[in-house]
Design a protein around this motif. Structure first.
Motif, PDB file in Angstrom:
ATOM      1  N   GLY A  98       0.828  -1.190   0.000  1.00 34.08           N
ATOM      2  CA  GLY A  98       0.000   0.000   0.000  1.00 34.08           C
ATOM      3  C   GLY A  98       0.865   1.244   0.000  1.00 34.08           C
ATOM      4  O   GLY A  98       2.057   1.172   0.270  1.00 34.08           O
ATOM      5  N   PRO A  99       0.284   2.391  -0.312  1.00 28.95           N
ATOM      6  CA  PRO A  99       1.068   3.634  -0.274  1.00 28.95           C
ATOM      7  C   PRO A  99       1.620   3.905   1.125  1.00 28.95           C
ATOM      8  O   PRO A  99       0.971   3.612   2.122  1.00 28.95           O
ATOM      9  N   GLU A 100       2.833   4.482   1.164  1.00 30.68           N
ATOM     10  CA  GLU A 100       3.468   4.879   2.430  1.00 30.68           C
ATOM     11  C   GLU A 100       3.618   6.399   2.453  1.00 30.68           C
ATOM     12  O   GLU A 100       4.123   6.990   1.503  1.00 30.68           O
ATOM     13  N   PHE A 101       3.217   6.982   3.543  1.00 33.84           N
ATOM     14  CA  PHE A 101       3.246   8.434   3.692  1.00 33.84           C
ATOM     15  C   PHE A 101       4.683   8.963   3.690  1.00 33.84           C
ATOM     16  O   PHE A 101       5.571   8.390   4.326  1.00 33.84           O
ATOM     17  N   LEU A 102       4.877  10.058   2.973  1.00 38.73           N
ATOM     18  CA  LEU A 102       6.179  10.733   2.979  1.00 38.73           C
ATOM     19  C   LEU A 102       6.112  12.076   3.705  1.00 38.73           C
ATOM     20  O   LEU A 102       6.893  12.346   4.620  1.00 38.73           O
ATOM     21  N   THR A 103       5.177  12.937   3.275  1.00 40.34           N
ATOM     22  CA  THR A 103       5.101  14.268   3.861  1.00 40.34           C
ATOM     23  C   THR A 103       3.775  14.922   3.484  1.00 40.34           C
ATOM     24  O   THR A 103       3.082  14.449   2.579  1.00 40.34           O
ATOM     25  N   LEU A 126     -15.527  -4.877   3.858  1.00 45.56           N
ATOM     26  CA  LEU A 126     -16.042  -4.384   2.585  1.00 45.56           C
ATOM     27  C   LEU A 126     -16.782  -5.547   1.938  1.00 45.56           C
ATOM     28  O   LEU A 126     -16.167  -6.539   1.549  1.00 45.56           O
ATOM     29  N   HIS A 127     -18.108  -5.436   1.910  1.00 51.65           N
ATOM     30  CA  HIS A 127     -18.930  -6.499   1.359  1.00 51.65           C
ATOM     31  C   HIS A 127     -19.181  -6.203  -0.115  1.00 51.65           C
ATOM     32  O   HIS A 127     -19.559  -5.082  -0.470  1.00 51.65           O
ATOM     33  N   ILE A 128     -18.987  -7.222  -0.938  1.00 52.37           N
ATOM     34  CA  ILE A 128     -19.233  -7.066  -2.379  1.00 52.37           C
ATOM     35  C   ILE A 128     -20.368  -8.017  -2.750  1.00 52.37           C
ATOM     36  O   ILE A 128     -20.226  -9.241  -2.637  1.00 52.37           O
ATOM     37  N   THR A 129     -21.459  -7.450  -3.188  1.00 49.42           N
ATOM     38  CA  THR A 129     -22.653  -8.231  -3.525  1.00 49.42           C
ATOM     39  C   THR A 129     -22.758  -8.390  -5.031  1.00 49.42           C
ATOM     40  O   THR A 129     -22.691  -7.410  -5.770  1.00 49.42           O
ATOM     41  N   ALA A 130     -22.894  -9.631  -5.462  1.00 46.73           N
ATOM     42  CA  ALA A 130     -23.052  -9.952  -6.883  1.00 46.73           C
ATOM     43  C   ALA A 130     -22.032  -9.213  -7.739  1.00 46.73           C
ATOM     44  O   ALA A 130     -22.400  -8.397  -8.599  1.00 46.73           O
ATOM     45  N   PRO A 131     -20.738  -9.440  -7.500  1.00 41.96           N
ATOM     46  CA  PRO A 131     -19.717  -8.682  -8.219  1.00 41.96           C
ATOM     47  C   PRO A 131     -19.725  -8.942  -9.721  1.00 41.96           C
ATOM     48  O   PRO A 131     -20.141 -10.008 -10.185  1.00 41.96           O
ATOM     49  N   LYS A 132     -19.215  -7.947 -10.448  1.00 41.12           N
ATOM     50  CA  LYS A 132     -19.062  -8.037 -11.890  1.00 41.12           C
ATOM     51  C   LYS A 132     -17.568  -7.956 -12.230  1.00 41.12           C
ATOM     52  O   LYS A 132     -16.780  -7.474 -11.419  1.00 41.12           O
ATOM     53  N   PRO A 133     -17.192  -8.397 -13.426  1.00 38.88           N
ATOM     54  CA  PRO A 133     -15.767  -8.339 -13.793  1.00 38.88           C
ATOM     55  C   PRO A 133     -15.156  -6.952 -13.629  1.00 38.88           C
ATOM     56  O   PRO A 133     -13.968  -6.836 -13.290  1.00 38.88           O
ATOM     57  N   GLU A 134     -15.930  -5.904 -13.828  1.00 39.81           N
ATOM     58  CA  GLU A 134     -15.391  -4.546 -13.691  1.00 39.81           C
ATOM     59  C   GLU A 134     -15.088  -4.170 -12.239  1.00 39.81           C
ATOM     60  O   GLU A 134     -14.481  -3.120 -11.989  1.00 39.81           O
ATOM     61  N   ASP A 135     -15.471  -5.009 -11.302  1.00 41.73           N
ATOM     62  CA  ASP A 135     -15.102  -4.786  -9.897  1.00 41.73           C
ATOM     63  C   ASP A 135     -13.692  -5.295  -9.604  1.00 41.73           C
ATOM     64  O   ASP A 135     -13.169  -5.094  -8.499  1.00 41.73           O
ATOM     65  N   SER A 136     -13.085  -5.961 -10.570  1.00 35.24           N
ATOM     66  CA  SER A 136     -11.712  -6.452 -10.397  1.00 35.24           C
ATOM     67  C   SER A 136     -10.770  -5.275 -10.199  1.00 35.24           C
ATOM     68  O   SER A 136     -10.739  -4.350 -11.010  1.00 35.24           O
ATOM     69  N   ALA A 137     -10.018  -5.299  -9.105  1.00 34.41           N
ATOM     70  CA  ALA A 137      -9.104  -4.210  -8.751  1.00 34.41           C
ATOM     71  C   ALA A 137      -8.422  -4.594  -7.449  1.00 34.41           C
ATOM     72  O   ALA A 137      -8.716  -5.637  -6.859  1.00 34.41           O
ATOM     73  N   THR A 138      -7.515  -3.746  -6.993  1.00 35.38           N
ATOM     74  CA  THR A 138      -6.954  -3.888  -5.653  1.00 35.38           C
ATOM     75  C   THR A 138      -7.701  -2.942  -4.729  1.00 35.38           C
ATOM     76  O   THR A 138      -7.881  -1.766  -5.041  1.00 35.38           O
ATOM     77  N   LYS A 157      -1.719  -3.516   2.951  1.00 34.86           N
ATOM     78  CA  LYS A 157      -1.046  -3.916   1.718  1.00 34.86           C
ATOM     79  C   LYS A 157      -2.008  -4.049   0.544  1.00 34.86           C
ATOM     80  O   LYS A 157      -1.591  -4.126  -0.600  1.00 34.86           O
ATOM     81  N   GLY A 158      -3.289  -4.072   0.840  1.00 28.60           N
ATOM     82  CA  GLY A 158      -4.262  -4.183  -0.238  1.00 28.60           C
ATOM     83  C   GLY A 158      -4.711  -5.611  -0.455  1.00 28.60           C
ATOM     84  O   GLY A 158      -4.064  -6.578  -0.026  1.00 28.60           O
ATOM     85  N   MET A 159      -5.849  -5.756  -1.127  1.00 31.74           N
ATOM     86  CA  MET A 159      -6.415  -7.058  -1.464  1.00 31.74           C
ATOM     87  C   MET A 159      -6.768  -7.032  -2.943  1.00 31.74           C
ATOM     88  O   MET A 159      -7.569  -6.204  -3.381  1.00 31.74           O
ATOM     89  N   LYS A 160      -6.134  -7.943  -3.702  1.00 26.13           N
ATOM     90  CA  LYS A 160      -6.374  -7.992  -5.141  1.00 26.13           C
ATOM     91  C   LYS A 160      -7.580  -8.871  -5.428  1.00 26.13           C
ATOM     92  O   LYS A 160      -7.572 -10.069  -5.148  1.00 26.13           O
TER      93      LYS A 160
END
Lengths: 117, 110
Positions: free
Chosen positions: A42-47, B73-85, B102-105
């Motif tokens: 994830g993004p890390e804060f710099l300033t 974060l609940h995703i109901t009936a997702p579509k391909p365009e919901d693909s993201a991190t 760190k995010g969730m892909k």
């Protein structure tokens, strides 16, 4: 387009060179932030700046990094003597805050991807 | 110790298969919890902000909830365009910075 604008979008440089990135925030936004993001993280804060004052800096921001926001509008981030470890996406964000308790919704630009060879 | 932990790290769903993403946090004096969506090569796009336990926000197929220790974060009936991190971030009292997980892909197959 009235979003956060960053320039350039991509920068390739050789180790030891200096680079400078520019960020234009959403107009009227008084706060501007810089973050760094590496692959899979994830993004890390710099300033961050409130108007022209730099109010908070991360320990990640080594002496080789400097940021300015001279007139409280656009900002520049300079990296001197670049190293391979500086390769990352550099993200800028802005927000509008009228008080210390204001909701801090930050809107991000598309980023500048830096590759140091 | 990570202040923000997201799980799972990656998730594959079939179109229409609902699921939930978890974000747990350990900060004192939470000022706000934020959800962003990030597409490859782009900056994070703001989705929701939550400020107090029990709060819920909805947008199309997405619904975010907040407790004292985590957000979903609940995703109901997702579509391909919901693909993201999907990125979770917190803002702690006394600071204006966002601390991200760190995010969730998410990949949604048609």
């Amino acid at each position: 387009d009235t979003g956060v604008s960053q320039d350039p979008r991509h920068k390739i440089t050789k180790r030891g060179q200096n680079v400078t990135f520019r960020c234009d925030p959403i107009s009227e936004h008084n706060r501007l932030y810089w973050y760094r993001q590496t692959l899979g993280q994830g993004p890390e804060f710099l300033t961050y700046f409130q108007n022209e004052a730099q109010l908070e800096k991360s320990r990640l921001l080594s002496d080789r990094f400097s940021a300015e926001r001279p007139k409280g509008s656009f900002s520049t981030l300079e990296i001197q003597r670049t190293e391979q470890g500086d390769s990352a996406m550099y993200l800028c964000a802005s927000s509008l805050a009228r008080s210390s308790l204001a909701k801090n919704i930050q809107y991000f630009g598309a980023g500048t991807r830096l590759s140091v060879l | 110790e990570d202040q923000v932990t997201q799980s799972p790290e990656a998730l594959r769903l079939q179109e229409g298969e609902s699921s939930s993403l978890n974000c747990s946090y350990t900060v004192s004096g939470l000022r706000g919890l934020f959800w962003y969506r990030q597409d490859p090569g782009k900056g994070p796009e703001f989705l929701f902000t939550l400020y107090s336990a029990g709060e819920e926000k909805e947008k199309e197929r997405l619904k975010a909830t907040l407790t004292k220790k985590e957000s979903f974060l609940h995703i109901t009936a997702p579509k391909p365009e919901d693909s993201a991190t999907y990125l979770c971030a917190v803002c702690e009292g006394g600071s204006e910075k966002l601390v991200f997980g760190k995010g969730m892909k998410l990949t949604v197959n048609p």
